[in-house]
Write an enzyme that holds these catalytic residues in place. Structure first.
Site, short mmCIF file in Angstrom:
data_model
loop_
_atom_site.label_atom_id
_atom_site.label_comp_id
_atom_site.label_asym_id
_atom_site.label_seq_id
_atom_site.Cartn_x
_atom_site.Cartn_y
_atom_site.Cartn_z
N ASN A 95 -10.99 -10.25 106.81
CA ASN A 95 -10.75 -10.50 105.37
C ASN A 95 -10.41 -11.96 105.06
O ASN A 95 -9.40 -12.26 104.44
CB ASN A 95 -9.69 -9.55 104.81
CG ASN A 95 -8.35 -9.67 105.51
OD1 ASN A 95 -8.26 -10.24 106.60
ND2 ASN A 95 -7.31 -9.16 104.89
N ASP A 306 -0.27 -6.94 113.34
CA ASP A 306 -0.66 -7.05 111.92
C ASP A 306 -0.05 -8.31 111.32
O ASP A 306 0.42 -8.31 110.17
CB ASP A 306 -0.29 -5.81 111.11
CG ASP A 306 -1.08 -5.74 109.81
OD1 ASP A 306 -1.93 -6.62 109.57
OD2 ASP A 306 -0.84 -4.80 109.01
ZN LIG Z 1 -4.74 -3.14 107.70
#
Ligand SMILES: [Zn+2]
Length: 430
Positions: A95, A306
């Site tokens: 992303n 993350d």
């Molecule tokens: Zn995610």
């Protein structure tokens, strides 16, 4: 030829079940000997006494923000944050801006990493164009360019038909599909876990059900297509149970859990602290316990950060407006060592979830320190206390819920390909 002799450390190598105080010799980027009282002329000596000597950690889930959002992070600073945290390799999510949905962007990331990052960087390519969940990317070309997996992470592929095709094609190219499992219609405008705390704070809730429903769907699709599904950042009791049952009946699924979901709950949001805002959100104590149990019994294969850097001005918005996510590469080891001290994991099982299992999931080198294996090595002092100050860290961003806290366990040095790339006193060396 570079030779390094690690002397007297506790070698923790899950790939061969080794947990003993022993010497380790590295030559020309490979482990060449493991034994007692190794003697080698002209080797650089690393006194590892009191330290753990481990295969370098492999992060399955980082947001390095380059290209496009270099004000949050870039491949160089993300790579330095990685090695400072003991990670010798990181998989970076798609992303970015532009989205990593074509081979030119994958090439760019690999090029930048080769020039600028002390850690290995493995690009995860988008599963659908523009992360829009509609049209599949050119998977074969992306894998040829170096993509290690496919994911629309940050978003969820809501169209089950598209997800089915993504899984089917992923089989042909032989890499996993990583799902960010949150049913958007159930998340609605939720900004934190739905429960007693969200009611008390008057914030719209994002229910555990949103994750459970999507994990159930993706497990069924993986079973039907016989594809390889990897579930990102599991955060609910229901998801852990669904994955456990699916694995029991032979579904090809692996899963990861983030340090914050193992150690924090939605109570951390109590002061409307935007650093405690994540996606999926911090959950209840019951969910946290289930994640720990899933990690212990192997249902959850890996700890993944993350790592999601955001600028200060973005996190200074109202809780509802601030972007979700926290940085984690530099704190993951110390934060999750809590589980070792609490008896959830042995040191060896902890290393397996930070190194051996994630390397296996990505099908990449590393994850072990046997003779002939690549010399990606992390040296950690499990007893060393430190105060975490993100301003002195390597990441460009400072959005961490652990800022200012005393942590126990510190990475002392990190080696990639047999070269020292990080030293606690000198910082990153590349
Ligand atoms: Zn995610």
């Amino acid at each position: 030829m570079t030779r390094i002799l690690f002397r007297g450390g506790r070698v923790l190598d899950p790939s061969c079940e080794r947990d003993e105080i022993i010497d380790l010799l590295v030559e020309a980027g490979r482990v060449t000997a493991v034994g007692t009282d190794l003697r080698v002329d002209d080797a650089e000596l690393v006194d590892a006494s009191g330290c753990w000597v481990m295969p370098g950690f492999v992060d399955l889930h980082s947001h390095l923000r380059e290209p496009g959002q270099e004000y949050k992070e870039d491949i160089a600073t993300g790579g330095r944050a990685a090695v400072a945290g003991g990670f010798t390799a990181v998989a970076c999510m798609a992303n970015t801006q532009p989205v990593n949905d074509d081979p030119a962007t994958t090439d760019f990331i690999i090029d930048r990493a080769r020039q600028d990052s002390p850690a290995r960087v493995y690009p995860v390519a988008a599963a659908t164009r523009g992360l829009e969940g509609k049209v599949m990317t050119e998977m074969a070309a992306l894998v040829d360019a170096g993509a290690v997996a496919f994911s629309d992470d940050g978003k969820t592929i809501m169209d089950s038909g598209v997800m089915r095709h993504v899984l089917e094609y992923s089989r042909l190219v032989g890499v996993p599909v990583i799902t960010h499992a949150e049913d958007r219609t159930l998340v609605a405008n939720g900004v934190m876990n739905e429960g007693a705390v969200s009611t008390r704070l008057g914030l719209p809730g994002n229910p555990a059900l949103a994750e459970d429903v999507l994990v159930a769907r993706d497990l069924m699709l993986a079973e039907f297509t016989e594809a390889y599904l990897h579930v990102a950042h599991v955060s609910t009791r229901g998801a852990v149970e669904l994955i456990r049952r699916a694995r029991d009946r032979g579904v090809h699924v692996t899963a990861e859990v983030a340090p914050h979901h193992l150690t924090l709950t939605d109570e951390a949001v109590a002061g409307y602290d935007t650093h405690a805002k994540a996606a999926p959100p911090l959950r209840s104590e019951s969910d946290r316990e289930a994640c720990c149990e899933g990690l212990r019994d192997g249902t959850l294969d890996a700890i993944a950060t993350d790592h999601a850097p955001h600028a200060q001005h973005e996190k200074e918005l109202d809780f509802s407006e601030a972007p979700p996510g926290m940085i984690g590469l530099e704190t993951a080891a110390a934060v999750t060592l809590e589980l070792v001290r609490a008896g959830v994991l042995t040191p060896l099982e902890w290393v397996r979830r930070l190194s051996t299992n994630p390397a296996r999931i990505l099908g990449r080198a590393g994850g072990g320190l046997g003779e002939g294996q690549v010399a990606d090595v992390t040296l950690l002092d499990p007893a060393r206390d430190w105060i975490y100050d993100p301003a002195k860290g390597q990441s460009k961003s400072r959005n961490s819920p652990w800022a200012g806290q005393r942590l126990s366990g510190r990475v002392i040095a990190t080696f990639v390909d047999g070269y020292r790339v990080y030293d606690v006193d000198r910082g990153p060396l590349r």
